[in-house]
Motif scaffolding. Sequence first.
Motif, PDB file in Angstrom:
ATOM      1  N   LYS A   8     -14.564 -22.175 -30.213  1.00  0.00           N
ATOM      2  CA  LYS A   8     -14.881 -22.347 -31.634  1.00  0.00           C
ATOM      3  C   LYS A   8     -14.051 -21.400 -32.501  1.00  0.00           C
ATOM      4  O   LYS A   8     -13.677 -21.732 -33.631  1.00  0.00           O
ATOM      5  N   LEU A   9     -13.765 -20.205 -31.955  1.00  0.00           N
ATOM      6  CA  LEU A   9     -12.960 -19.222 -32.684  1.00  0.00           C
ATOM      7  C   LEU A   9     -11.465 -19.418 -32.450  1.00  0.00           C
ATOM      8  O   LEU A   9     -10.653 -18.628 -32.934  1.00  0.00           O
ATOM      9  N   LYS A  10     -11.125 -20.464 -31.680  1.00  0.00           N
ATOM     10  CA  LYS A  10      -9.731 -20.775 -31.341  1.00  0.00           C
ATOM     11  C   LYS A  10      -9.052 -19.613 -30.610  1.00  0.00           C
ATOM     12  O   LYS A  10      -7.879 -19.299 -30.834  1.00  0.00           O
ATOM     13  N   THR A  40     -17.723  -6.253  -8.572  1.00  0.00           N
ATOM     14  CA  THR A  40     -17.706  -5.830  -9.970  1.00  0.00           C
ATOM     15  C   THR A  40     -16.680  -6.682 -10.709  1.00  0.00           C
ATOM     16  O   THR A  40     -15.521  -6.759 -10.305  1.00  0.00           O
ATOM     17  N   ILE A  41     -17.138  -7.340 -11.756  1.00  0.00           N
ATOM     18  CA  ILE A  41     -16.309  -8.282 -12.513  1.00  0.00           C
ATOM     19  C   ILE A  41     -16.125  -7.777 -13.941  1.00  0.00           C
ATOM     20  O   ILE A  41     -17.076  -7.312 -14.575  1.00  0.00           O
ATOM     21  N   GLU A  42     -14.899  -7.875 -14.432  1.00  0.00           N
ATOM     22  CA  GLU A  42     -14.605  -7.600 -15.836  1.00  0.00           C
ATOM     23  C   GLU A  42     -14.283  -8.919 -16.527  1.00  0.00           C
ATOM     24  O   GLU A  42     -13.503  -9.718 -16.009  1.00  0.00           O
ATOM     25  N   VAL A  43     -14.901  -9.147 -17.676  1.00  0.00           N
ATOM     26  CA  VAL A  43     -14.547 -10.312 -18.479  1.00  0.00           C
ATOM     27  C   VAL A  43     -13.907  -9.809 -19.767  1.00  0.00           C
ATOM     28  O   VAL A  43     -14.427  -8.905 -20.429  1.00  0.00           O
ATOM     29  N   SER A  44     -12.759 -10.367 -20.081  1.00  0.00           N
ATOM     30  CA  SER A  44     -12.046  -9.947 -21.285  1.00  0.00           C
ATOM     31  C   SER A  44     -11.747 -11.150 -22.166  1.00  0.00           C
ATOM     32  O   SER A  44     -11.547 -12.270 -21.681  1.00  0.00           O
ATOM     33  N   LEU A  45     -11.750 -10.896 -23.459  1.00  0.00           N
ATOM     34  CA  LEU A  45     -11.467 -11.919 -24.458  1.00  0.00           C
ATOM     35  C   LEU A  45     -10.635 -11.267 -25.556  1.00  0.00           C
ATOM     36  O   LEU A  45     -10.950 -10.154 -25.992  1.00  0.00           O
ATOM     37  N   THR A  46      -9.596 -11.941 -25.973  1.00  0.00           N
ATOM     38  CA  THR A  46      -8.669 -11.392 -26.960  1.00  0.00           C
ATOM     39  C   THR A  46      -9.400 -10.813 -28.167  1.00  0.00           C
ATOM     40  O   THR A  46     -10.285 -11.465 -28.744  1.00  0.00           O
ATOM     41  N   ASN A  47      -9.045  -9.564 -28.504  1.00  0.00           N
ATOM     42  CA  ASN A  47      -9.585  -8.842 -29.668  1.00  0.00           C
ATOM     43  C   ASN A  47     -10.996  -8.297 -29.458  1.00  0.00           C
ATOM     44  O   ASN A  47     -11.602  -7.781 -30.405  1.00  0.00           O
ATOM     45  N   TYR A  48     -11.519  -8.393 -28.238  1.00  0.00           N
ATOM     46  CA  TYR A  48     -12.865  -7.893 -27.973  1.00  0.00           C
ATOM     47  C   TYR A  48     -12.854  -6.936 -26.777  1.00  0.00           C
ATOM     48  O   TYR A  48     -12.015  -7.042 -25.882  1.00  0.00           O
ATOM     49  N   GLU A  49     -13.820  -6.021 -26.785  1.00  0.00           N
ATOM     50  CA  GLU A  49     -13.967  -5.076 -25.683  1.00  0.00           C
ATOM     51  C   GLU A  49     -14.408  -5.804 -24.413  1.00  0.00           C
ATOM     52  O   GLU A  49     -15.183  -6.760 -24.464  1.00  0.00           O
ATOM     53  N   LYS A  50     -13.912  -5.337 -23.274  1.00  0.00           N
ATOM     54  CA  LYS A  50     -14.300  -5.929 -21.997  1.00  0.00           C
ATOM     55  C   LYS A  50     -15.780  -5.685 -21.717  1.00  0.00           C
ATOM     56  O   LYS A  50     -16.361  -4.698 -22.163  1.00  0.00           O
ATOM     57  N   SER A  51     -16.360  -6.592 -20.947  1.00  0.00           N
ATOM     58  CA  SER A  51     -17.705  -6.386 -20.416  1.00  0.00           C
ATOM     59  C   SER A  51     -17.618  -6.352 -18.901  1.00  0.00           C
ATOM     60  O   SER A  51     -16.832  -7.094 -18.301  1.00  0.00           O
TER      61      SER A  51
END
Length: 236
Positions: free
Chosen positions: A174-176, A197-208
Amino acid sequence: MKTLDELEKIIGFEFADKALLTQAVTHSSSYFDGRAKKTRDIAQKHYERLEFLGDRVLGLVISEYLLSTFPEEDEGDLNLRFAQLVRKESCTLVAESLKLDDFVILGTNETKSGLNKNPTILGDVCEALIAALFLDGGMEIAKPFILKHWDEQLKSNQPHKQDAKTALQEWAQKLKLPLPLYIVSQTTGPAHAPQFTIEVSLTNYEKSVASGQSKRIAEQKAATEFLIREKIWLDQ
């Protein structure tokens, strides 16, 4: 390892075809050493084909239950409930409650390493057991077994959330933004009980970051943490 007679007592059903029950708890590794000779003439095959059928039987029973229990809900809400109830983690919970790890037939090395407690294998064996019940006793045996052992999950099941990975992906679209990226940053623990242990990353956001007994569980936890942190989901 406990006997299959004991397993029959636990599940409350005596098999006419004992080979089906043996097959349902037999891992493919048993065919690669001497132990296979003790079971091959009874089981002939390992549980993977039964797992395929058990997944479908489980899906049919859960679908019918949801359709009759929630007549006012639309297809979307029913699908959300369904996905939560038939996922591998749900089968693993049932397998653990039945202590199926005491009955899994493995190869010698796999037995020594404690692979019988692996969450994925336990979930697979649970599905295979459902198939064995269906083939030996019909739906009149398989359906009550499923409804009994999924009872707590059926009572707590809520449609208010998609699974976290799907929700995060749709939010990113939705945020493209590019799709979320999941990487394994660490693996710890013994072979029979690993922790990922998994890291999820998304452009412009801090990893979780989150951990779990399987990659799938850890990914869902990491996505959930991200959704709650960014207030996409409320922490309930």
